[in-house]
Write a protein that holds these residues in place. Sequence first.
Motif, PDB file in Angstrom:
ATOM      1  N   SER A   1       0.829  -1.204   0.000  1.00  5.89           N
ATOM      2  CA  SER A   1       0.000   0.000   0.000  1.00  5.89           C
ATOM      3  C   SER A   1       0.870   1.263   0.000  1.00  5.89           C
ATOM      4  N   PHE A   2       1.991   1.219   0.733  1.00  5.77           N
ATOM      5  CA  PHE A   2       2.875   2.386   0.743  1.00  5.77           C
ATOM      6  C   PHE A   2       3.569   2.541  -0.599  1.00  5.77           C
ATOM      7  N   SER A   3       3.820   1.414  -1.266  1.00  3.86           N
ATOM      8  CA  SER A   3       4.409   1.465  -2.598  1.00  3.86           C
ATOM      9  C   SER A   3       3.480   2.190  -3.564  1.00  3.86           C
ATOM     10  N   GLU A   4       2.190   1.922  -3.442  1.00  4.86           N
ATOM     11  CA  GLU A   4       1.213   2.572  -4.314  1.00  4.86           C
ATOM     12  C   GLU A   4       1.140   4.070  -4.027  1.00  4.86           C
ATOM     13  N   MET A   5       1.359   4.458  -2.780  1.00  4.90           N
ATOM     14  CA  MET A   5       1.323   5.864  -2.398  1.00  4.90           C
ATOM     15  C   MET A   5       2.573   6.609  -2.856  1.00  4.90           C
ATOM     16  N   SER A   6       3.724   5.938  -2.751  1.00  5.43           N
ATOM     17  CA  SER A   6       4.997   6.623  -2.974  1.00  5.43           C
ATOM     18  C   SER A   6       5.603   6.397  -4.355  1.00  5.43           C
ATOM     19  N   GLY A   7       5.237   5.290  -4.987  1.00  2.00           N
ATOM     20  CA  GLY A   7       5.865   4.960  -6.263  1.00  2.00           C
ATOM     21  C   GLY A   7       7.161   4.203  -6.108  1.00  2.00           C
ATOM     22  N   VAL A   8       7.566   3.922  -4.865  1.00  2.79           N
ATOM     23  CA  VAL A   8       8.759   3.117  -4.590  1.00  2.79           C
ATOM     24  C   VAL A   8       8.298   1.674  -4.438  1.00  2.79           C
ATOM     25  N   SER A   9       8.936   0.761  -5.124  1.00  2.66           N
ATOM     26  CA  SER A   9       8.457  -0.626  -5.140  1.00  2.66           C
ATOM     27  C   SER A   9       8.486  -1.248  -3.749  1.00  2.66           C
ATOM     28  N   ALA A  10       7.586  -2.190  -3.529  1.00  5.06           N
ATOM     29  CA  ALA A  10       7.505  -2.873  -2.240  1.00  5.06           C
ATOM     30  C   ALA A  10       8.806  -3.602  -1.928  1.00  5.06           C
ATOM     31  N   THR A  11       9.405  -4.200  -2.946  1.00  2.00           N
ATOM     32  CA  THR A  11      10.673  -4.918  -2.749  1.00  2.00           C
ATOM     33  C   THR A  11      11.766  -3.959  -2.296  1.00  2.00           C
ATOM     34  N   THR A  12      11.804  -2.781  -2.905  1.00  2.57           N
ATOM     35  CA  THR A  12      12.809  -1.778  -2.540  1.00  2.57           C
ATOM     36  C   THR A  12      12.595  -1.293  -1.117  1.00  2.57           C
ATOM     37  N   LEU A  13      11.355  -1.059  -0.741  1.00  5.17           N
ATOM     38  CA  LEU A  13      11.050  -0.625   0.621  1.00  5.17           C
ATOM     39  C   LEU A  13      11.479  -1.685   1.632  1.00  5.17           C
ATOM     40  N   ARG A  14      11.227  -2.942   1.298  1.00  2.00           N
ATOM     41  CA  ARG A  14      11.612  -4.039   2.188  1.00  2.00           C
ATOM     42  C   ARG A  14      13.129  -4.096   2.335  1.00  2.00           C
ATOM     43  N   ASP A  15      13.848  -3.856   1.243  1.00  2.46           N
ATOM     44  CA  ASP A  15      15.317  -3.845   1.303  1.00  2.46           C
ATOM     45  C   ASP A  15      15.826  -2.715   2.187  1.00  2.46           C
ATOM     46  N   TYR A  16      15.149  -1.564   2.134  1.00  2.00           N
ATOM     47  CA  TYR A  16      15.548  -0.457   2.999  1.00  2.00           C
ATOM     48  C   TYR A  16      15.369  -0.816   4.471  1.00  2.00           C
ATOM     49  N   VAL A  17      14.219  -1.400   4.792  1.00  2.00           N
ATOM     50  CA  VAL A  17      13.931  -1.760   6.177  1.00  2.00           C
ATOM     51  C   VAL A  17      14.905  -2.816   6.678  1.00  2.00           C
ATOM     52  N   ASN A  18      15.329  -3.711   5.804  1.00  2.00           N
ATOM     53  CA  ASN A  18      16.274  -4.769   6.181  1.00  2.00           C
ATOM     54  C   ASN A  18      17.726  -4.341   6.024  1.00  2.00           C
ATOM     55  N   GLU A  19      17.945  -3.057   5.717  1.00  2.00           N
ATOM     56  CA  GLU A  19      19.289  -2.471   5.590  1.00  2.00           C
ATOM     57  C   GLU A  19      20.127  -3.126   4.494  1.00  2.00           C
ATOM     58  N   LYS A  20      19.461  -3.591   3.462  1.00  2.00           N
ATOM     59  CA  LYS A  20      20.188  -4.164   2.329  1.00  2.00           C
ATOM     60  C   LYS A  20      20.620  -3.090   1.339  1.00  2.00           C
ATOM     61  N   SER A  21      19.942  -1.954   1.378  1.00  2.00           N
ATOM     62  CA  SER A  21      20.292  -0.842   0.499  1.00  2.00           C
ATOM     63  C   SER A  21      19.770   0.443   1.104  1.00  2.00           C
ATOM     64  N   TYR A  22      20.171   1.573   0.508  1.00  2.00           N
ATOM     65  CA  TYR A  22      19.747   2.882   0.988  1.00  2.00           C
ATOM     66  C   TYR A  22      19.160   3.684  -0.163  1.00  2.00           C
ATOM     67  N   PRO A  23      18.238   4.572   0.132  1.00  2.00           N
ATOM     68  CA  PRO A  23      17.525   5.284  -0.934  1.00  2.00           C
ATOM     69  C   PRO A  23      18.346   6.397  -1.579  1.00  2.00           C
ATOM     70  N   THR A  24      18.070   6.640  -2.847  1.00  2.00           N
ATOM     71  CA  THR A  24      18.599   7.804  -3.538  1.00  2.00           C
ATOM     72  C   THR A  24      17.737   9.007  -3.174  1.00  2.00           C
ATOM     73  N   LEU A  25      18.186  10.203  -3.548  1.00  2.37           N
ATOM     74  CA  LEU A  25      17.468  11.414  -3.155  1.00  2.37           C
ATOM     75  C   LEU A  25      16.044  11.429  -3.698  1.00  2.37           C
ATOM     76  N   ASP A  26      15.853  11.008  -4.946  1.00  4.70           N
ATOM     77  CA  ASP A  26      14.511  11.061  -5.522  1.00  4.70           C
ATOM     78  C   ASP A  26      13.550  10.132  -4.776  1.00  4.70           C
ATOM     79  N   ARG A  27      14.065   9.004  -4.311  1.00  7.36           N
ATOM     80  CA  ARG A  27      13.205   8.090  -3.554  1.00  7.36           C
ATOM     81  C   ARG A  27      12.951   8.612  -2.141  1.00  7.36           C
ATOM     82  N   LEU A  28      13.940   9.279  -1.573  1.00  6.47           N
ATOM     83  CA  LEU A  28      13.722   9.914  -0.275  1.00  6.47           C
ATOM     84  C   LEU A  28      12.600  10.949  -0.370  1.00  6.47           C
ATOM     85  N   VAL A  29      12.617  11.723  -1.443  1.00  3.94           N
ATOM     86  CA  VAL A  29      11.584  12.732  -1.652  1.00  3.94           C
ATOM     87  C   VAL A  29      10.217  12.064  -1.785  1.00  3.94           C
TER      88      VAL A  29
END
Length: 209
Positions: free
Chosen positions: A21-49
């Motif tokens: 649901s947050f992916s639909e709101m933000s345009g950031v994929s669910a997989t990417t969000l999950r990777d952020y939460v699990n500290e597998k990667s960090y967001p670029t500026l456009d995704r932070l925005v």
Amino acid sequence: MYLKNFHLRLKEALGEHSYRSFSEMSGVSATTLRDYVNEKSYPTLDRLVAISDASGKSLEWLTTGEIPDENMVIIYQYDLRVSAGNGALVEHENPVAEFRFSADWLRQQGLHGKRLSIVQVMGDSMEPSLYDGDLILVRHDEVRDGLCVIRIDNDVLVKRVQYDYAEGKFLISSDNERYKNIELSKDFKGDFKIIGQVVRVLQRVKQVA
């Protein structure tokens, strides 16, 4: 360093939303969000925005964990080599530092909402008013005269500027008597511009008696 513990703040930003649901709101994929939460990667500026817009959380809080103070205004210091001597070639005009000012103080000074910057003085032509190394606050509005930061061709200077309406020319002078005055008539073929007016000395490198 700035994104330390970002995954914890992202969890808070997600709130009750699922990744989908947050992916639909933000345009950031669910997989990417999950990777952020699990500290597998960090967001670029456009995704932070995008995350900031979707969650209503500020960029400053998402990146640093600090809550912005709405009563403080950030003014940037630029690597603009302002000369109080014979001029200095401007090679870079990039922010090198930031200063925070009380919005109330800026209102009292009549500066709130104005375009402001901070630059460093070089040279001794404006002594004893300004010394080499002083940090000055500059207002970038339409200015005709006063203590100003000016550009003449490739040189950037801080000088006293007086406009002669009758003759249609600028008189540019120094406080240090060792420097000659400059007159720029309307026939001047070079590049001349008043960049802004000096409104305050923020930091002096020399104690003045």
